[in-house]
Write an enzyme that holds these catalytic residues in place. Structure first.
Site, PDB file in Angstrom:
ATOM      1  N   HIS A 205       5.053  -4.160   2.010  1.00  0.00           N
ATOM      2  CA  HIS A 205       3.950  -3.204   2.236  1.00  0.00           C
ATOM      3  C   HIS A 205       3.656  -2.969   3.709  1.00  0.00           C
ATOM      4  O   HIS A 205       3.498  -1.839   4.163  1.00  0.00           O
ATOM      5  CB  HIS A 205       2.676  -3.698   1.542  1.00  0.00           C
ATOM      6  CG  HIS A 205       1.501  -2.781   1.734  1.00  0.00           C
ATOM      7  ND1 HIS A 205       0.661  -2.852   2.834  1.00  0.00           N
ATOM      8  CD2 HIS A 205       1.048  -1.738   0.996  1.00  0.00           C
ATOM      9  CE1 HIS A 205      -0.265  -1.894   2.742  1.00  0.00           C
ATOM     10  NE2 HIS A 205      -0.046  -1.214   1.634  1.00  0.00           N
ATOM     11  N   HIS A 267       3.924   5.813   9.305  1.00  0.00           N
ATOM     12  CA  HIS A 267       2.859   6.053  10.305  1.00  0.00           C
ATOM     13  C   HIS A 267       3.369   5.814  11.735  1.00  0.00           C
ATOM     14  O   HIS A 267       3.507   6.755  12.488  1.00  0.00           O
ATOM     15  CB  HIS A 267       1.575   5.257  10.040  1.00  0.00           C
ATOM     16  CG  HIS A 267       1.040   5.409   8.654  1.00  0.00           C
ATOM     17  ND1 HIS A 267       0.731   6.639   8.118  1.00  0.00           N
ATOM     18  CD2 HIS A 267       0.782   4.507   7.658  1.00  0.00           C
ATOM     19  CE1 HIS A 267       0.293   6.488   6.887  1.00  0.00           C
ATOM     20  NE2 HIS A 267       0.311   5.206   6.579  1.00  0.00           N
ATOM     21  N   ASP A 318       1.305  10.620   1.251  1.00  0.00           N
ATOM     22  CA  ASP A 318       0.587   9.353   1.284  1.00  0.00           C
ATOM     23  C   ASP A 318      -0.564   9.265   0.275  1.00  0.00           C
ATOM     24  O   ASP A 318      -0.326   9.030  -0.900  1.00  0.00           O
ATOM     25  CB  ASP A 318       0.117   9.107   2.736  1.00  0.00           C
ATOM     26  CG  ASP A 318      -0.376   7.692   2.965  1.00  0.00           C
ATOM     27  OD1 ASP A 318      -0.405   6.907   2.021  1.00  0.00           O
ATOM     28  OD2 ASP A 318      -0.738   7.354   4.106  1.00  0.00           O
TER      29      ASP A 318
HETATM   30  C1  NGQ Z   1      -2.009   1.830   0.944  1.00  0.00           C
HETATM   31  N1  NGQ Z   1      -3.006   2.954   2.793  1.00  0.00           N
HETATM   32  O1  NGQ Z   1      -1.017   1.134   0.764  1.00  0.00           O
HETATM   33  O2  NGQ Z   1      -2.410   2.658   0.151  1.00  0.00           O
HETATM   34  C2  NGQ Z   1      -2.749   1.653   2.264  1.00  0.00           C
HETATM   35  C3  NGQ Z   1      -4.023   0.915   2.047  1.00  0.00           C
HETATM   36  C4  NGQ Z   1      -3.765  -1.582   2.048  1.00  0.00           C
HETATM   37  C5  NGQ Z   1      -2.673   3.274   4.029  1.00  0.00           C
HETATM   38  N2  NGQ Z   1      -2.127   2.385   4.784  1.00  0.00           N
HETATM   39  C6  NGQ Z   1      -3.875  -0.362   1.246  1.00  0.00           C
HETATM   40  N3  NGQ Z   1      -2.926   4.469   4.486  1.00  0.00           N
HETATM   41  O3  NGQ Z   1      -3.660  -1.521   3.269  1.00  0.00           O
HETATM   42  O4  NGQ Z   1      -3.872  -2.643   1.429  1.00  0.00           O
HETATM   43 ZN    ZN Z   2       0.854   4.488   2.455  1.00  0.00          ZN
END
Ligand code: NGQ
Ligand code: ZN
Length: 452
Positions: A205, A267, A318
């Protein structure tokens, strides 16, 4: 067969083009050709664009987080709301939302999607009887929509930099490296009966949700396909990773993993000049998500520095707060203009900004998705988008201005037809299964809202 009055081929614009499609691929291209009986006739044919970054479920919370609470809202306060929203989603709802999202993507002119899929478990973190239940739901939605899927199962093991425990809101994401390996195998098995153009990759992630050891293991065990990771989206993330690992996120990753053109760094907003150059040289694709980055207050990407160093990029929707291919490209360029107090920034030397953005995003998106597409060329997948150049927003433009019109002046309704690996899913601007998909979505939203 498709006949186009004009088409943007790999070599450039051509008029009166006949495209032969067989087994989902472009089998032949004949310029200066007359349409034959039975040809599907379109006005202007363009390569389809792969949407390289989506979290489909977030579409259903669009408009729910735009209300100011006391204090200062930020990416991190948005994330808390997103976790709360996500917590109640059922497999049926996740499938219905994803089908709507993929339909909207196709109607906007995206022919493929990289689904960065991290909700794996039930509320509270208990796995489903089938640990790949939610992956199957994504597959069903994508199959129903006809979009080309690059599925990216996500490894999410920790709540924050330094191996923090997952928070309550993150329980549905959690896997250790072994659990993740099981998930990837199941995702691979599940893909067997699916269309041939689909691909499987992996997605740690973010550096904050994994650890150097775990990341090393999943990279060692990987058997091919693209690797996607969120990186350097927010200043706090840069600071947390620097404190923990002694280097900024992009710097650390480039020093500690064999990053190359199979990688997509999502990003990459907050980089030093040196990181920007090193990332471009690595060949990794920058996965830019300008609408979401604006929506979440992330900041603008260093476009000029990255392009000067020869970097490749693609675009992703996204959070899916608004699915619009043209607006995604437009927002990218406008973010640069607003910062630099300049015009026509995302093109080196000279030329059309719209055409450069479009072509770069098509090629970069295909690379990032591990998909043999990104151009109209013989042998590639028939990922094709037709637009209507007689629309009032475009009708006064020359051929070499047309994509400037598409990106800066038109609405997505100029899209008439879309083929994903030859599957003709959008005709007259409408997805073939629109009514059924919208009906299921409304039912899912009724049940969701009454459960909140
Ligand atoms: C996501 N969103 O994976 O959806 C993330 C937030 C997280 C972005 N980075 C979730 N824009 O960081 O745990
Ligand atoms: Zn994302």
């Amino acid at each position: 067969m498709i006949h186009a009055k004009q088409a943007l081929l790999r070599e450039g614009w051509a008029n009166n083009v006949r495209i032969m499609v067989a087994d989902g691929r472009i089998a032949g291209i004949e310029p200066a050709a007359k349409p034959l009986e039975g040809d599907h006739r379109v006005d202007t044919l363009l390569p389809g664009i792969g949407n390289l970054h989506s979290h489909a479920f977030q579409r259903a919370m669009a408009g729910m987080t735009e209300r100011r609470a006391a204090g200062r809202d930020s990416f991190w306060s948005w994330r808390d709301l997103m976790y709360r929203f996500m917590d109640r989603l059922t497999p049926e709802q996740i499938e219905a939302i994803a089908a709507l999202v993929y339909m909207e993507m196709l109607e906007a002119g995206y022919t493929a999607v990289g689904e960065f899929h991290y909700v794996h478990h039930q509320r509270g973190g208990l796995p489903y009887d089938d640990p790949a239940e939610l992956t199957s739901r994504i597959y069903s939605a994508a199959h129903h929509s006809g979009i080309g899927l690059t599925h990216l199962p996500v490894l999410y093991s920790y709540g924050g930099a330094g191996k923090q425990a997952l928070s309550e809101g993150q329980q549905r994401f959690g896997n250790d490296v072994d659990g993740f390996a099981g998930l990837v195998s199941a995702a691979r098995r599940g893909m067997t009966p699916m269309p041939d153009d689909w691909t499987l990759g992996i997605a740690p992630h973010s550096l904050r949700a994994t650890s150097p050891e775990d990341l090393g293991r999943v990279l060692e065990e990987r058997t091919g396909g693209p690797v996607h990771i969120h990186i350097a989206e927010q200043p706090k993330e840069v600071a947390d990773i620097s404190d923990w690992l002694g280097a900024r996120p992009v710097e650390w990753l480039l020093d500690n993993a064999a990053v190359n053109a199979n990688w997509c760094l999502i990003h990459a907003t907050h980089m030093t000049g040196a990181e920007t150059q090193a990332m471009a040289k690595s060949g990794a694709i920058a996965g830019l998500c300008p609408i979401t980055e604006a929506n979440l207050g992330d900041g603008p990407f260093n476009g000029p520095g990255f392009l000067d160093a020869g970097g490749a990029f693609g675009i992703g929707s996204d959070s899916n707060v608004n699915i619009s291919l043209a607006e995604e490209l437009r927002t990218l360029e406008y973010s640069q203009r607003l910062r630099d107090l300049a015009r026509n920034v995302m093109v080196q030397n000279s030329g059309s900004v719209g055409e450069t953005l479009f072509v770069s995003a098509a090629r970069g998106g295909a690379l990032a998705l591990g998909r043999a597409s990104g151009d109209i060329a013989t042998g590639l997948l028939a990922d094709l988008v037709a637009i209507d150049s007689t629309d009032p927003a475009l009708c006064a433009l020359r051929q070499d201005q047309l994509l400037d019109g598409l990106v800066f002046a038109a609405k997505d309704n100029v899209v008439t037809d879309v083929w994903a690996a030859g599957r003709h899913m959008v005709r007259g601007g409408r997805h073939n299964a629109r009514d059924a998909i919208v009906t299921s979505y409304r039912t899912a939203m009724d049940s969701l809202i009454s459960s909140l």
